[in-house]
Design a protein around this motif. Structure first.
Motif, PDB file in Angstrom:
ATOM      1  N   VAL A  35       0.736  -1.132  -0.047  1.00 43.15           N
ATOM      2  CA  VAL A  35      -0.125  -0.006  -0.142  1.00 43.15           C
ATOM      3  C   VAL A  35       0.867   1.352  -0.087  1.00 43.15           C
ATOM      4  CG1 VAL A  35      -1.538   1.400   1.503  1.00 43.15           C
ATOM      5  CG2 VAL A  35      -1.819  -1.099   1.192  1.00 43.15           C
ATOM      6  N   PHE A  36       1.963   1.303   0.844  1.00 40.42           N
ATOM      7  CA  PHE A  36       2.973   2.391   0.934  1.00 40.42           C
ATOM      8  C   PHE A  36       3.515   2.487  -0.492  1.00 40.42           C
ATOM      9  CE2 PHE A  36       7.335   3.318   1.279  1.00 40.42           C
ATOM     10  CZ  PHE A  36       7.079   4.919   1.852  1.00 40.42           C
ATOM     11  N   VAL A  37       4.014   1.388  -1.004  1.00 37.95           N
ATOM     12  CA  VAL A  37       4.760   1.620  -2.613  1.00 37.95           C
ATOM     13  C   VAL A  37       3.684   2.117  -3.706  1.00 37.95           C
ATOM     14  CG1 VAL A  37       5.370   0.042  -4.211  1.00 37.95           C
ATOM     15  CG2 VAL A  37       6.362  -0.279  -2.050  1.00 37.95           C
ATOM     16  N   THR A  38       2.204   1.767  -3.404  1.00 40.92           N
ATOM     17  CA  THR A  38       1.263   2.359  -4.390  1.00 40.92           C
ATOM     18  C   THR A  38       1.105   3.562  -4.273  1.00 40.92           C
ATOM     19  OG1 THR A  38       0.161   0.098  -4.444  1.00 40.92           O
ATOM     20  CG2 THR A  38      -1.064   1.896  -5.064  1.00 40.92           C
ATOM     21  N   ILE A  39       1.065   4.136  -2.918  1.00 38.77           N
ATOM     22  CA  ILE A  39       1.128   5.738  -2.629  1.00 38.77           C
ATOM     23  C   ILE A  39       2.423   6.311  -3.322  1.00 38.77           C
ATOM     24  CG2 ILE A  39       1.179   7.417  -0.554  1.00 38.77           C
ATOM     25  CD1 ILE A  39      -0.712   5.449   0.839  1.00 38.77           C
ATOM     26  N   MET A  40       3.430   5.732  -2.963  1.00 39.75           N
ATOM     27  CA  MET A  40       4.664   6.464  -3.766  1.00 39.75           C
ATOM     28  C   MET A  40       4.761   6.273  -4.986  1.00 39.75           C
ATOM     29  SD  MET A  40       6.161   7.622  -1.036  1.00 39.75           S
ATOM     30  CE  MET A  40       7.346   8.332  -1.615  1.00 39.75           C
ATOM     31  N   ILE A  41       4.142   5.443  -5.776  1.00 44.03           N
ATOM     32  CA  ILE A  41       4.044   5.451  -7.201  1.00 44.03           C
ATOM     33  C   ILE A  41       3.059   6.728  -7.596  1.00 44.03           C
ATOM     34  CG2 ILE A  41       2.773   4.343  -9.029  1.00 44.03           C
ATOM     35  CD1 ILE A  41       3.721   1.715  -8.017  1.00 44.03           C
ATOM     36  N   LEU A  42       2.044   7.008  -7.050  1.00 46.34           N
ATOM     37  CA  LEU A  42       0.981   8.064  -7.272  1.00 46.34           C
ATOM     38  C   LEU A  42       1.833   9.178  -7.099  1.00 46.34           C
ATOM     39  CD1 LEU A  42      -2.247   6.631  -5.762  1.00 46.34           C
ATOM     40  CD2 LEU A  42      -1.504   6.662  -8.251  1.00 46.34           C
ATOM     41  N   TYR A  43       2.577   9.319  -6.291  1.00 46.13           N
ATOM     42  CA  TYR A  43       3.344  10.626  -5.719  1.00 46.13           C
ATOM     43  C   TYR A  43       4.194  10.884  -6.804  1.00 46.13           C
ATOM     44  CZ  TYR A  43       6.499  13.829  -3.804  1.00 46.13           C
ATOM     45  OH  TYR A  43       7.551  14.857  -3.712  1.00 46.13           O
ATOM     46  N   ASN A  44       5.133   9.540  -7.165  1.00 47.40           N
ATOM     47  CA  ASN A  44       6.240   9.718  -8.349  1.00 47.40           C
ATOM     48  C   ASN A  44       5.577  10.163  -9.619  1.00 47.40           C
ATOM     49  OD1 ASN A  44       9.051   9.251  -8.254  1.00 47.40           O
ATOM     50  ND2 ASN A  44       8.519   7.662  -9.995  1.00 47.40           N
ATOM     51  N   LEU A  45       4.393   9.740  -9.796  1.00 48.39           N
ATOM     52  CA  LEU A  45       3.780  10.021 -11.321  1.00 48.39           C
ATOM     53  C   LEU A  45       3.248  11.400 -11.553  1.00 48.39           C
ATOM     54  CD1 LEU A  45       1.415   6.856 -11.703  1.00 48.39           C
ATOM     55  CD2 LEU A  45       3.352   7.421 -13.134  1.00 48.39           C
ATOM     56  N   PHE A  46       2.874  12.121 -10.392  1.00 52.72           N
ATOM     57  CA  PHE A  46       2.444  13.526 -10.420  1.00 52.72           C
ATOM     58  C   PHE A  46       3.364  14.308  -9.854  1.00 52.72           C
ATOM     59  CE2 PHE A  46      -1.523  10.877 -10.131  1.00 52.72           C
ATOM     60  CZ  PHE A  46      -2.052  11.192 -11.280  1.00 52.72           C
ATOM     61  N   SER A  47       4.428  14.208  -9.502  1.00 49.63           N
ATOM     62  CA  SER A  47       5.316  15.112  -8.733  1.00 49.63           C
ATOM     63  C   SER A  47       6.283  15.607  -9.897  1.00 49.63           C
ATOM     64  CB  SER A  47       6.417  14.388  -7.824  1.00 49.63           C
ATOM     65  OG  SER A  47       7.419  15.176  -7.546  1.00 49.63           O
ATOM     66  N   LYS A  48       6.297  16.810  -9.834  1.00 49.75           N
ATOM     67  CA  LYS A  48       7.384  17.710 -10.804  1.00 49.75           C
ATOM     68  C   LYS A  48       8.561  18.028 -10.176  1.00 49.75           C
ATOM     69  CE  LYS A  48       3.688  19.659 -13.416  1.00 49.75           C
ATOM     70  NZ  LYS A  48       3.322  18.310 -14.226  1.00 49.75           N
ATOM     71  N   LYS A  49       8.919  17.776  -8.740  1.00 47.49           N
ATOM     72  CA  LYS A  49       9.937  17.967  -8.023  1.00 47.49           C
ATOM     73  C   LYS A  49      11.395  17.005  -8.227  1.00 47.49           C
ATOM     74  CE  LYS A  49       7.374  19.919  -4.368  1.00 47.49           C
ATOM     75  NZ  LYS A  49       7.084  19.645  -2.910  1.00 47.49           N
ATOM     76  N   LEU A  50      10.692  15.872  -8.455  1.00 46.90           N
ATOM     77  CA  LEU A  50      11.747  14.572  -8.755  1.00 46.90           C
ATOM     78  C   LEU A  50      12.672  14.858  -9.981  1.00 46.90           C
ATOM     79  CD1 LEU A  50       9.618  11.481  -7.491  1.00 46.90           C
ATOM     80  CD2 LEU A  50      11.508  12.927  -6.176  1.00 46.90           C
ATOM     81  N   SER A  51      13.825  14.668  -9.880  1.00 45.45           N
ATOM     82  CA  SER A  51      14.591  14.142 -11.037  1.00 45.45           C
ATOM     83  C   SER A  51      14.264  13.113 -11.882  1.00 45.45           C
ATOM     84  CB  SER A  51      16.175  14.419 -10.710  1.00 45.45           C
ATOM     85  OG  SER A  51      16.504  13.294 -10.151  1.00 45.45           O
ATOM     86  N   PHE A  52      15.071  13.378 -13.023  1.00 50.54           N
ATOM     87  CA  PHE A  52      14.664  11.941 -13.860  1.00 50.54           C
ATOM     88  C   PHE A  52      15.324  11.028 -13.509  1.00 50.54           C
ATOM     89  CE2 PHE A  52      16.238   9.405 -17.728  1.00 50.54           C
ATOM     90  CZ  PHE A  52      15.072   9.394 -18.283  1.00 50.54           C
ATOM     91  N   PHE A  53      16.553  10.947 -13.043  1.00 53.42           N
ATOM     92  CA  PHE A  53      17.293   9.710 -12.245  1.00 53.42           C
ATOM     93  C   PHE A  53      16.390   9.234 -11.263  1.00 53.42           C
ATOM     94  CE2 PHE A  53      19.831   8.442  -8.911  1.00 53.42           C
ATOM     95  CZ  PHE A  53      20.233   7.256  -9.581  1.00 53.42           C
ATOM     96  N   LYS A  54      15.973  10.049 -10.366  1.00 48.38           N
ATOM     97  CA  LYS A  54      15.127   9.617  -9.183  1.00 48.38           C
ATOM     98  C   LYS A  54      13.897   8.919  -9.490  1.00 48.38           C
ATOM     99  CE  LYS A  54      14.151   8.987  -4.903  1.00 48.38           C
ATOM    100  NZ  LYS A  54      14.290   7.931  -4.422  1.00 48.38           N
ATOM    101  N   LYS A  55      13.253   9.384 -10.565  1.00 50.73           N
ATOM    102  CA  LYS A  55      11.877   8.722 -11.481  1.00 50.73           C
ATOM    103  C   LYS A  55      12.391   7.448 -11.868  1.00 50.73           C
ATOM    104  CE  LYS A  55       8.706  12.536 -12.062  1.00 50.73           C
ATOM    105  NZ  LYS A  55       7.533  13.040 -12.943  1.00 50.73           N
ATOM    106  N   VAL A  56      13.428   7.365 -12.464  1.00 53.85           N
ATOM    107  CA  VAL A  56      13.538   5.862 -13.182  1.00 53.85           C
ATOM    108  C   VAL A  56      14.002   5.068 -11.975  1.00 53.85           C
ATOM    109  CG1 VAL A  56      15.525   4.950 -14.567  1.00 53.85           C
ATOM    110  CG2 VAL A  56      14.457   7.055 -15.393  1.00 53.85           C
ATOM    111  N   PHE A  57      14.809   5.483 -10.933  1.00 55.92           N
ATOM    112  CA  PHE A  57      15.052   4.744  -9.920  1.00 55.92           C
ATOM    113  C   PHE A  57      13.787   4.062  -9.106  1.00 55.92           C
ATOM    114  CE2 PHE A  57      16.438   3.704  -5.489  1.00 55.92           C
ATOM    115  CZ  PHE A  57      17.387   2.860  -5.820  1.00 55.92           C
ATOM    116  N   ASN A  58      12.880   5.149  -9.061  1.00 49.67           N
ATOM    117  CA  ASN A  58      11.582   4.903  -8.352  1.00 49.67           C
ATOM    118  C   ASN A  58      10.831   3.704  -9.177  1.00 49.67           C
ATOM    119  OD1 ASN A  58      12.355   6.244  -6.297  1.00 49.67           O
ATOM    120  ND2 ASN A  58      10.817   7.996  -6.547  1.00 49.67           N
ATOM    121  N   TYR A  59      10.532   3.995 -10.357  1.00 48.76           N
ATOM    122  CA  TYR A  59      10.107   3.072 -11.198  1.00 48.76           C
ATOM    123  C   TYR A  59      10.484   1.562 -11.116  1.00 48.76           C
ATOM    124  CZ  TYR A  59       7.602   7.026 -13.340  1.00 48.76           C
ATOM    125  OH  TYR A  59       6.663   8.271 -13.478  1.00 48.76           O
TER     126      TYR A  59
END
Length: 190
Positions: free
Chosen positions: A98-122
């Motif tokens: 559930v936590f991972v799912t919430i973090m995915i949603l945050y990751n998808l809509f966040s404009k603050k995260l860098s490209f590298f961090k988004k790729v690592f999170n995905y």
């Protein structure tokens, strides 16, 4: 304990006024709260540092005053962590997803995260979902009841999925913490 919500507040209220020490702690907490509240508008650096010092003083005072109890609490905490590492709970595993799912949603809509961090999170999120769906499908295929802890711990594959997922979560948390510290200090010193 069969106390209603209001009865619990009454018990706490009685405790606050039961001794001089509890009244003193309550007044000091209120004073600190009001000082920090007033400081919101002024944003005085000295008051912020003083508040940090007071909070650290509270913690240090508790550590010194109740040393044996603090040691017991730390021992219990470490035992629970080790117990979870060696005998993970499926309930906690579901909450991790559930936590991972919430973090995915945050990751998808966040404009603050860098490209590298988004790729690592995905990559992390995809691995976690793969391990979780494999865990569910294997448990279903083998007919393992999630409430029967002994059968879960007897199946090495299921246990491995849960333990590796926990390890990945710890690695992701540590990496994310250090990544944010790096960004903070990079921005501060640039």
């Amino acid at each position: 304990m069969n106390l209603s919500f209001i009865d619990k507040f009454v018990v706490i209220f009685r405790y606050i006024f039961s001794s001089f020490l509890s009244i003193e702690m309550f007044l000091m907490t209120l004073l600190l709260f009001f000082v920090l509240l007033v400081n919101l508008k002024r944003n005085n650096r000295f008051i912020q540092m003083l508040a940090i010092g007071i909070y650290l003083g509270f913690v240090l005072g508790i550590l010194i005053s109740y040393t044996s109890y603090v040691k017991t609490c730390i021992d219990s905490f470490v035992k629970e962590i080790l117990n979870y590492i060696y005998f993970p709970s499926t309930v906690v595993y579901f909450f991790i997803i559930v936590f991972v799912t919430i973090m995915i949603l945050y990751n998808l809509f966040s404009k603050k995260l860098s490209f590298f961090k988004k790729v690592f999170n995905y990559l992390f999120f995809s691995l976690m979902y793969f391990l979780f769906t494999s865990f569910i499908s294997l448990a279903t295929y083998d007919g393992v009841d999630f409430l029967d802890v002994t059968k879960l711990y007897q199946n090495d594959t299921i246990l491995s999925f849960v333990q590796i997922s926990n390890l990945l979560l710890v690695i992701w948390t540590i990496f994310t913490g250090f990544y944010h510290l790096y960004l903070f200090y990079k921005k501060k010193y640039d």
